[in-house]
Every structure is written in C-alpha cells, then in structure tokens.
Design an enzyme around this catalytic site. Structure first.
Site, PDB file in Angstrom:
ATOM      1  N   ASP A 287      51.812   0.684  28.320  1.00 11.29           N
ATOM      2  CA  ASP A 287      51.454  -0.052  27.099  1.00 11.29           C
ATOM      3  C   ASP A 287      50.448  -1.183  27.331  1.00 11.29           C
ATOM      4  OD1 ASP A 287      53.350  -1.352  28.577  1.00 11.29           O
ATOM      5  OD2 ASP A 287      54.640  -1.897  26.893  1.00 11.29           O
TER       6      ASP A 287
ATOM      7  N   GLU B 107      59.887  -8.054  40.030  1.00  9.72           N
ATOM      8  CA  GLU B 107      58.591  -8.179  40.720  1.00  9.72           C
ATOM      9  C   GLU B 107      58.730  -9.069  41.938  1.00  9.72           C
ATOM     10  OE1 GLU B 107      59.107  -8.708  37.498  1.00  9.72           O
ATOM     11  OE2 GLU B 107      57.442  -7.941  36.266  1.00  9.72           O
TER      12      GLU B 107
END
Ligand SMILES: *[C@@H]1O[C@H](CO)[C@@H](O)[C@H](O)[C@H]1NC(C)=O
Ligand SMILES: *[C@@H]1O[C@H](CO)[C@@H](O)[C@H](O)[C@H]1NC(C)=O
Length: 322
Positions: free
Chosen positions: A191, A278
């Site tokens: 996206d 992350e």
C-alpha cells in the site's frame, strides 16, 4: 625494363604502405588497451544523455537501461533487489498490486517475492504476477486465526505480515547461497508509494541502509537524525517512541542479502511487542552507529506510507475482475 622497374617500385611502395597501416593499427589497439577508456566514454555519453534528457525526450527508464548496459559492459554486476511484499485479499488488492508491479517494471534487476495471506495461492494474484512480466516468486502463508485483524480493529492493534515476511525469508535462505550473488532485501508493502530514486538508493546498501519515510507515525516524515560531525545516525525523528534502538518504519531500511542468509535466526515474531517488529528485526543485523544513511544523508523522501481508503461499495456488478 622500365615497366619492370615501375612494377618493382610499386610493389616496394605497397609493402611500405602496408607496414605503415599495420603499425598504425597496432599502435591504436595498444593505446586503446592501455587506457581502457570504454568506461569513461560511456560515462561521458551518459552525462551527455543526462544533461540533454529534456531536449532528447529521454525518460528515466531509458537512462536506467543505459546505466544497466554501462555496468554490464564494465562487468560490474548490479545487485538484485529482493522486494518482499505481503498481501491479502480486499477490494483494492488488485489495484494496489498493479500499482506496485508497474513501478517495479521500471526498475532493473528486481526479484519480486509476493506472499499471500491465504490457504492457497489465488487466481487474482497468480494472473497479476504472470502479466507483470517481472521475475517473481509467488508464495502463500496464512496468518493464524488468533492474529487476524477483526474488521473494526485499528491496524496497529495486531502484528501484520509476520507469517508472510518469514515465509519470504525462509525462501531466500533455502534457495540462495551466501556469496553466490550480490543482493539486497527490502520489505515493500503493497500500500505504500515508491519513488524510482528509492531503488537506486537501495542498491547502494552495503550492510544495512536507512532513509526517511513520508506520511507515517503521525508526522509528515519520520527520518533518522545524523550527527553532523560523524555523518552517522544519532537519533530519530519519529512519531512514536523515538528512543527505540531503531525507530524506523518497515519501508525505511534495506539489508544486504548475505547478511539475511547468514543470520538465520533473524525472523519476525508475535512475541515482539507491537510496533517493535522493525526495531527487533534490525538488531539482529546492525547497530544504530553502523546504519548507512542514504537519500542524501537522510534529507530526501522517496517512499510514502500512503493508505488507500477502504472503498464504500454498495453493490457488486457481476462479470468484472476489479
Ligand atoms: C525454494 O524454492 C523452491 C522452488 O521455488 C520451492 O519449492 C521451495 O519451497 C523453496 N523453499 C522455501 C523454504 O520456500
Ligand atoms: C553527507 O554528509 C557528509 C558529512 O557528514 C558529507 O561529507 C557528504 O558530502 C554528504 N553527502 C551528501 C550527498 O550530501
């Protein structure tokens, strides 16, 4: 007698002439070899093409192709970018994947790994990948039910893409060998929006590279802050917990393939706290000080965390593949 003499002289002259030609050719070849300036010539040509690109109507893609050709001629293989894209079915899926695949078509040396969150590979994605004409690997890995997002739950509530990213990592680790190819791994969500320059930056990564990401974390941009003295990452401008060891969005880093292949223990996990995926993943590979700041010392935005609005659809028209 005279005639014979003239033939003789003529032959002598020809012989002399031939010596000069051969000698000149040898000198030219020797010169070319000694200077080996094919690279310089190509560089000059590239610079000329670049500076007159508007006049000549040369597109970015054509320049990229030229760059690729130049690197092939110089026998300098350009690293393959392994772009890992988790995806799941929703009304906008085909639109999103079309956008990404057509961006990727403008990039040389891309290997696109698409992992569906589904029991089986779907026709929609298979067809799209086939039509993309890219080098692709199509995988599927279903998110276990306990982690599935309920319809109304905000997206940050649960981890996204854990299963799918891990499937891609396993594929890389099982199917590629350390030291066999130059490559860089990038997590490329379906996206986001990607500038072509991002991929040139990704190719500069030696171990782990980082850069700003636009429209994320409640800020217009999240970006590493560099120490002006050392030029290394000092801290982060981040909308959420900037004190994390790596306050970097998934779209804001890329990792050398050999590092990914060697550190087999590095995977994503549901045990990682929300928003720490992350940061925890990166700690397997590097330290803050070792990060390579890219995109002009982290001053340029080449990727945006865009969000496609969920469309309001009140009816389904039959016979269309949307
Ligand atoms: C490695 O590649 C082959 C062929 O694409 C595939 O069948 C296999 O599942 C891959 N390994 C992993 C762990 O995905
Ligand atoms: C980045 O910063 C370093 C100093 O920290 C400087 O030497 C270098 O030229 C800068 N690069 C760019 C592209 O601005």
């Amino acid at each position: 007698m005279d005639l014979n003499k003239s033939i003789f002289e003529n032959m002598k002259f020809r012989k002399y002439f031939l010596y000069i030609v051969i000698f000149t050719i040898i000198i030219v070849i020797w010169k070319l070899k000694a200077t080996d300036n094919t690279g310089d010539n190509l560089q000059d040509l590239k610079d000329i093409l670049h500076s007159h690109k508007h006049f000549l109507h040369i597109t970015k893609q054509q320049l990229l192709l030229f760059e690729q050709l130049q690197k092939h001629i110089n026998y300098e293989p350009i690293p393959v970018i392994y772009a890992i894209t988790p995806t799941y079915y929703r009304l906008v899926q085909r639109a999103e994947l079309t956008r990404i695949s057509q961006t990727l078509r403008l990039i040389p040396n891309i290997h696109w790994i698409v992992i569906e969150d589904s029991e089986e590979k779907t026709n929609l994605v298979s067809k799209l990948l086939e039509e993309s004409e890219l080098t692709v690997t199509h995988l599927n890995a279903k998110t276990p039910p306990f982690e599935k997002l309920k319809d109304k739950e905000p997206s940050w509530k649960k981890h996204r893409g854990v299963e799918q990213r891990n499937a891609a990592l396993s594929w890389l680790r099982e199917n590629l060998t350390v030291g066999n190819q130059k490559g860089i791994v990038y997590f490329m969500d379906d996206d986001n929006s990607y500038h072509l320059n991002l991929f040139s930056e990704i190719r500069k990564v030696k171990r782990v590279g980082t850069w700003p990401v636009g429209l994320v974390g409640g800020l217009n941009v999240e970006a590493p802050i560099l120490d002006p003295k050392t030029g290394k990452v000092k801290s982060y401008r981040s909308g959420w917990k900037p004190n994390r060891p790596f306050a970097i969005d998934m779209a804001g880093f890329a990792i050398n393939l050999d590092l990914i292949l060697t550190k087999k223990e590095a995977t994503f996990s549901y045990k990682m706290e929300r928003g720490w995926q992350e940061s925890e993943f990166l700690s397997f590979f590097t330290t803050k000080e070792e990060l390579e700041p890219l995109a002009d010392n982290c001053t340029k935005v080449y990727v945006w965390h865009t969000r496609t609005e969920k469309p309001v659809v009140r009816g389904l028209v039959k016979g269309f593949e949307v």
